[in-house]
Enzyme design. Structure first.
Site, PDB file in Angstrom:
ATOM      1  CD  GLU A   1     105.307 -27.654  58.046  1.00  0.00           C
ATOM      2  OE1 GLU A   1     105.645 -26.956  59.030  1.00  0.00           O
ATOM      3  OE2 GLU A   1     104.970 -27.185  56.950  1.00  0.00           O
TER       4      GLU A   1
ATOM      5  CG  HIS B   1     110.266 -27.350  61.548  1.00  0.00           C
ATOM      6  ND1 HIS B   1     109.669 -28.318  62.344  1.00  0.00           N
ATOM      7  CD2 HIS B   1     109.329 -27.002  60.622  1.00  0.00           C
ATOM      8  CE1 HIS B   1     108.436 -28.536  61.917  1.00  0.00           C
ATOM      9  NE2 HIS B   1     108.208 -27.756  60.877  1.00  0.00           N
TER      10      HIS B   1
ATOM     11  CG  PHE C   1     106.582 -24.016  47.360  1.00  0.00           C
ATOM     12  CD1 PHE C   1     105.228 -24.196  47.105  1.00  0.00           C
ATOM     13  CD2 PHE C   1     107.377 -25.148  47.486  1.00  0.00           C
ATOM     14  CE1 PHE C   1     104.684 -25.463  46.979  1.00  0.00           C
ATOM     15  CE2 PHE C   1     106.843 -26.413  47.359  1.00  0.00           C
ATOM     16  CZ  PHE C   1     105.498 -26.572  47.100  1.00  0.00           C
TER      17      PHE C   1
ATOM     18  CB  SER D   1     110.813 -30.863  64.456  1.00  0.00           C
ATOM     19  OG  SER D   1     111.112 -29.502  64.161  1.00  0.00           O
TER      20      SER D   1
ATOM     21  CG  ASP E   1      97.974 -18.248  53.432  1.00  0.00           C
ATOM     22  OD1 ASP E   1      98.559 -17.254  53.909  1.00  0.00           O
ATOM     23  OD2 ASP E   1      98.562 -19.248  52.984  1.00  0.00           O
TER      24      ASP E   1
END
Length: 279
Positions: free
Chosen positions: A11, A259, A209, A9, A102
């Site tokens: 994102e 993913h 990140f 998959s 968050d």
């Protein structure tokens, strides 16, 4: 690791401008050639991209692909989540990624839900088994977890509340994932735990990140990336080798799929897909 037909998959995140939307449509058309099981679409802090998440999901559906919107509970009310669920059901959406999310800057309280397990329980109470629900898992442990055991039990609470499977935070240390899955099995967790994969295109972005989300960049990878400085071609080539090797080990060990966190870019993900000979 549990026997499972591997699922692959991708994102995406909702574009912020009309120009970004056009670029994403073009990139998504190329990604669609890979025939992923589904596209997931992120949901900003406190629901800040709610409308754009829905718009992107509906576009994906109109193009004939499966879409799984993210749903974040921090900063949300029960009524707002109920409204979103009703919208998704009305549009025939059957797949969600349920997250804590968050706390937005300046927001003092989390809202009606403090943790993702409370959100999962609410979704099940409101909609029964309408949705397949994915939740997050953290092979290197959530940065706010008090201990590895606390983090593991928090993950179990999400599954006990009704989640079907999980997608992990990205990582580059295979042993962290393998150990996490083993620990899950020792406490009776037996659901697909799909590794999250972050292609490497920029060292500065990856470091930022990773510092924010608690994902570790192993020292040998960090040092090699640092040594390339602004040589983006070398960074991408090295990154492809690292991530390809990681994915090969994961799939060989029985991981139930992959993913990919695409960051709305198709080139690296497509190259990885081809290198791995994914269906």
């Amino acid at each position: 690791m549990t026997d499972h037909i591997p699922a692959f998959s991708l994102e995406l995140f909702p574009p912020q401008t009309p120009e970004g939307a056009e670029k994403l449509r073009a990139a998504r058309a190329r990604m669609a050639l890979l025939k992923p099981r589904f596209f997931s679409v992120t949901f900003g802090a406190g629901g800040s991209t709610r409308d754009r998440t829905l718009e992107t999901v509906l576009e994906i559906q109109r193009e004939g692909h499966q879409a799984a919107p993210h749903l974040s509970c921090i900063g949300s009310t029960r009524d707002s989540i109920r409204s979103i669920l009703e919208q998704y059901r009305a549009q025939g959406i059957r797949h969600l990624v349920a997250l804590r999310g968050d706390l937005p800057s300046g927001m003092a309280r989390p809202g009606a839900f403090r943790y993702a397990n409370e959100l999962v329980e609410f979704i099940r109470t409101e909609t029964g088994d309408w949705f397949t629900i994915e939740v997050a898992a953290y092979p290197e442990y959530h940065p706010q977890a008090r201990s590895p055991q606390d983090d593991l039990l928090a993950f179990k609470r999400k599954l006990d509340a009704g989640a079907n499977s999980a997608i992990t935070q990205y990582f580059y240390n295979f042993d962290a994932y393998a150990h996490f899955v083993d620990q899950c099995q020792t406490i009776g967790i037996d659901v697909p735990i799909v590794p999250g994969i972050m292609p490497i295109s920029s060292y500065s972005s990856l470091a930022r990140f990773s510092d924010n989300c608690g994902a570790e960049i192993p020292r040998w990878i960090r040092k090699r990336l640092e040594s390339y400085a602004d040589d983006s071609a070398s960074i991408r080539a090295f990154g492809l080798d690292v991530v390809t090797g990681l994915c090969e080990r994961l799939l060989a060990s029985g991981a139930p799929g992959l993913h990919f966190y695409t960051l709305n870019q198709d080139a690296l993900t497509s190259t990885l897909w081809q290198r791995l000979r994914l269906p």
